[in-house]
Design an enzyme around this catalytic site. Structure first.
Site, PDB file in Angstrom:
ATOM      1  CB  ALA A 132      -0.833   0.085   1.166  1.00  0.00           C
ATOM      2  CB  ALA A 133       1.710   3.926  -2.137  1.00  0.00           C
ATOM      3  CB  ALA A 134      -0.659   6.437   2.600  1.00  0.00           C
ATOM      4  CB  SER A 135      -0.017  11.496   1.444  1.00  0.00           C
ATOM      5  OG  SER A 135      -0.679  11.329   2.851  1.00  0.00           O
ATOM      6  CG  LEU A 136       1.419  11.204   6.073  1.00  0.00           C
ATOM      7  CD1 LEU A 136       0.997  11.185   7.497  1.00  0.00           C
ATOM      8  CD2 LEU A 136       2.232  12.528   5.743  1.00  0.00           C
ATOM      9  CD  GLN A 138       6.267   3.206  -0.931  1.00  0.00           C
ATOM     10  OE1 GLN A 138       5.852   4.164  -1.496  1.00  0.00           O
ATOM     11  NE2 GLN A 138       7.006   2.216  -1.753  1.00  0.00           N
ATOM     12  CG  ASP A 295      -8.456   5.424  10.260  1.00  0.00           C
ATOM     13  OD1 ASP A 295      -9.787   5.749   9.645  1.00  0.00           O
ATOM     14  OD2 ASP A 295      -7.505   5.396   9.576  1.00  0.00           O
TER      15      ASP A 295
END
Length: 570
Positions: A132-136, A138, A295
């Protein structure tokens, strides 16, 4: 000094955020302050919904383009229904943290820098394709070396790697946000409703905790300890030898996503039972441990099949956790007492104790709304509320939503995270079981809370009742004292506030006339600029005079009756 050094290589990003904010603030000033002062409040009212929606759409585009912390800003704002209109929160609710992955060469360099050894020594195998890759950051799948696996007790892991350079980007974004918060603090119409600098600091604290993987690792262990005696709830184990502030290595617990109903049924697992277990686990976190996963979306909860046909819930991603501190618990107990006694005044006091209302709040309008809420739904228990037509709740929300939104609400971070967790839990469970009733899931825990607090509650109710008795006992003597003062001519009545309001109405009328005159001169001048330029310029120039009166009269206007008032009062 550190902030300045971080901002320098990202100056264009910093300026773009401030430029966006300044343009929106100028529009806010024009539509919400200038136009109403010159008699065009109707235009401001009619265009407000569309303007708010366009503002949110523009921010959505900005956040996706910039990435980094701005995605998190949008997600944070989408949850602030206490201070933002629904047009903004609804648009930002769909903001997803999906960005292109960082090239593997950069990830490898970050891992080796953090651990101080080559990647091949740190892990026996490391998947170059991110999970998975996110803005902060991965995540990548990997396998520990035999020695590390023996020490940790597991071999297959998921490695979360912070994006290279994200520390500087976060520092830049927070510096820009703090600057905007300072601007908002100086705008009275905003500062009366929202403590913007406090909101920015809340967001900053949450964001800095989320990128501190040591903090997340500690949260994961604390969560696991809370459920150590519960076989139905689990969390990944931490490989501390391969964990730093920017690198987190956890046991690979990937299994069936909780919302994959077909996969659940294929594994012989009843989705209805999963919904019940998940709700129970979430509310146990809130009511029993006072430490909860804030979350719980489908990507963070797995259903793990166990030998013998059993299964368990496995939570991941503990970067965003909420707590219910003792002060908040005390305030919530006051809310329980107020609701139990259907006391609107006491409920407002309890809300103020919790810290939800800013000092500028008009509590009388809130109290009236709460009183009407009690009148409509106050006598119903959990079971009765669950049978109420949802349309009735929706109609009530529409009827009183404007009143509530007009108040300067600002939820504490802990309460906001609590609302988020409960909302996600309810939505998830309803997807698994269309007949799911959140009241049934909450009732056992709420009942236990009331039983635990029954001694304090009875004491508080008794004190309140004794206070009422004391007031009633003193009432005859106070009435007699007032009558005596009236007969002696001691009591006087001050009408200055009424006269002051009359003066204000007169000034408003004069400003409306000035606004209309300004509009007529300005429109006429604009129309004549083509056929008769000199006359058009004269009319536009003259229109400045009534505009100045309309705008400045509210700031420097005096009262023609002040002298008469002082004469009468003396």
């Amino acid at each position: 000094m550190v902030v300045e050094q971080s901002v320098r290589p990202h100056r264009a990003r910093y300026r773009r955020i401030l430029r966006f904010a300044s343009v929106q603030l100028v529009q806010l000033w024009w539509f919400e302050l200038v136009l109403p002062r010159v008699g065009f409040a109707g235009i401001s009212e009619r265009t407000r919904t569309d303007r708010m929606r366009r503002l949110a759409e523009r921010f959505h585009v900005l956040a996706v383009d910039l990435g980094g912390l701005m995605i998190k800003v949008g997600q944070f704002l989408s949850s602030r229904m206490d201070v933002l209109p629904p047009e903004i929160t609804e648009e930002l609710a769909g903001l997803q943290d999906e960005v292109p992955p960082v090239p593997f060469a950069d990830i490898k360099e970050r891992v080796e820098t953090e651990l101080g050894v080559p990647l091949e020594r740190a892990y026996a195998w490391f998947d170059e394709v991110p999970l998975a890759a996110a803005s902060l950051g991965q995540a990548h799948r990997a396998r520990l070396s035999d020695r590390d696996a023996d020490d940790a007790g597991f071999a297959d892991v998921v490695v979360k790697v912070q994006r290279p350079g994200i520390d500087d980007i976060i520092a830049v974004d927070l510096a820009a946000l703090r600057k905007v918060g300072g601007w908002l603090r100086r705008i009275r119409m905003v500062s009366d409703r929202v403590d913007a600098p406090a909101l920015v600091e809340e967001f900053a604290q949450t964001s800095l905790e989320e990128i501190d993987y040591l903090h997340e690792a500690a949260n994961a262990e604390r969560f696991a300890e809370n459920f150590a005696d519960d076989d139905r709830v689990a969390a990944p184990a931490v490989a501390w030898e391969r964990t730093t502030r920017r690198l987190l290595t956890l046991s690979d617990v990937t299994a069936i996503k909780i919302n994959d109903i077909e996969a659940l049924r294929g594994a012989g697992i009843d989705p209805v039972e999963v919904a019940q277990a998940f709700a129970a686990a979430m509310f146990e976190q809130v009511f029993t441990h006072s430490f909860f996963h804030a979350d719980p979306h489908p990507g963070n909860i797995f259903v793990t099949p166990m030998p013998g046909g059993d299964w368990r819930l496995t939570f991941i991603d503990f970067g965003m956790m909420g707590e219910v501190p003792e002060g908040l618990r005390s305030g919530l107990r006051g809310l329980v007492i107020a609701v139990a006694s259907r006391d609107g005044t006491r409920l407002v006091e309890a809300v103020q104790e919790v810290g939800v209302l800013l000092p500028s709040a008009d509590t009388k309008s809130f109290e009236r709304a709460v009183t009407q809420l009690f009148a409509r739904f106050g006598g119903m228990g959990f079971a009765e509320l669950s049978t109420v037509d949802p349309r009735e709740f929706r109609d009530f929300a529409h009827e009183f939503g404007d009143t509530i939104r007009s108040l300067p609400f600002q939820l504490p971070e802990g309460m906001l995270l609590l609302f988020r967790a409960v909302s996600l839990t309810s939505g998830m469970c309803s997807g698994l079981d269309p007949r799911f009733n959140v009241w049934d899931a909450v009732e056992p825990f709420a009942g236990q809370l009331l039983r635990d607090e029954s001694g304090n509650t009875l004491k508080d109710v008794a004190q309140s009742a004794w206070g009422s008795v004391g007031t009633a006992a003193r009432l005859p003597g106070r009435i007699d004292s007032v009558i005596t003062d009236i007969e002696a001519g001691i009591v006087s009545f001050d009408t200055s506030r009424l006269e002051h309001r009359m003066d204000a109405l007169i000034r408003i009328g004069l400003r409306v006339v000035s606004g209309v005159l300004f509009a007529g001169l300005a429109i006429g001048g604009a129309l004549l600029l083509g056929p008769a330029p000199p006359l058009g310029i004269v009319l536009l120039s003259v229109s400045i005079v009534p505009l100045a009166h309309a705008v400045l009269a509210g700031l420097f206007g005096g009262s023609p009756r002040n002298g008469a008032r002082h004469h009468r009062e003396s």
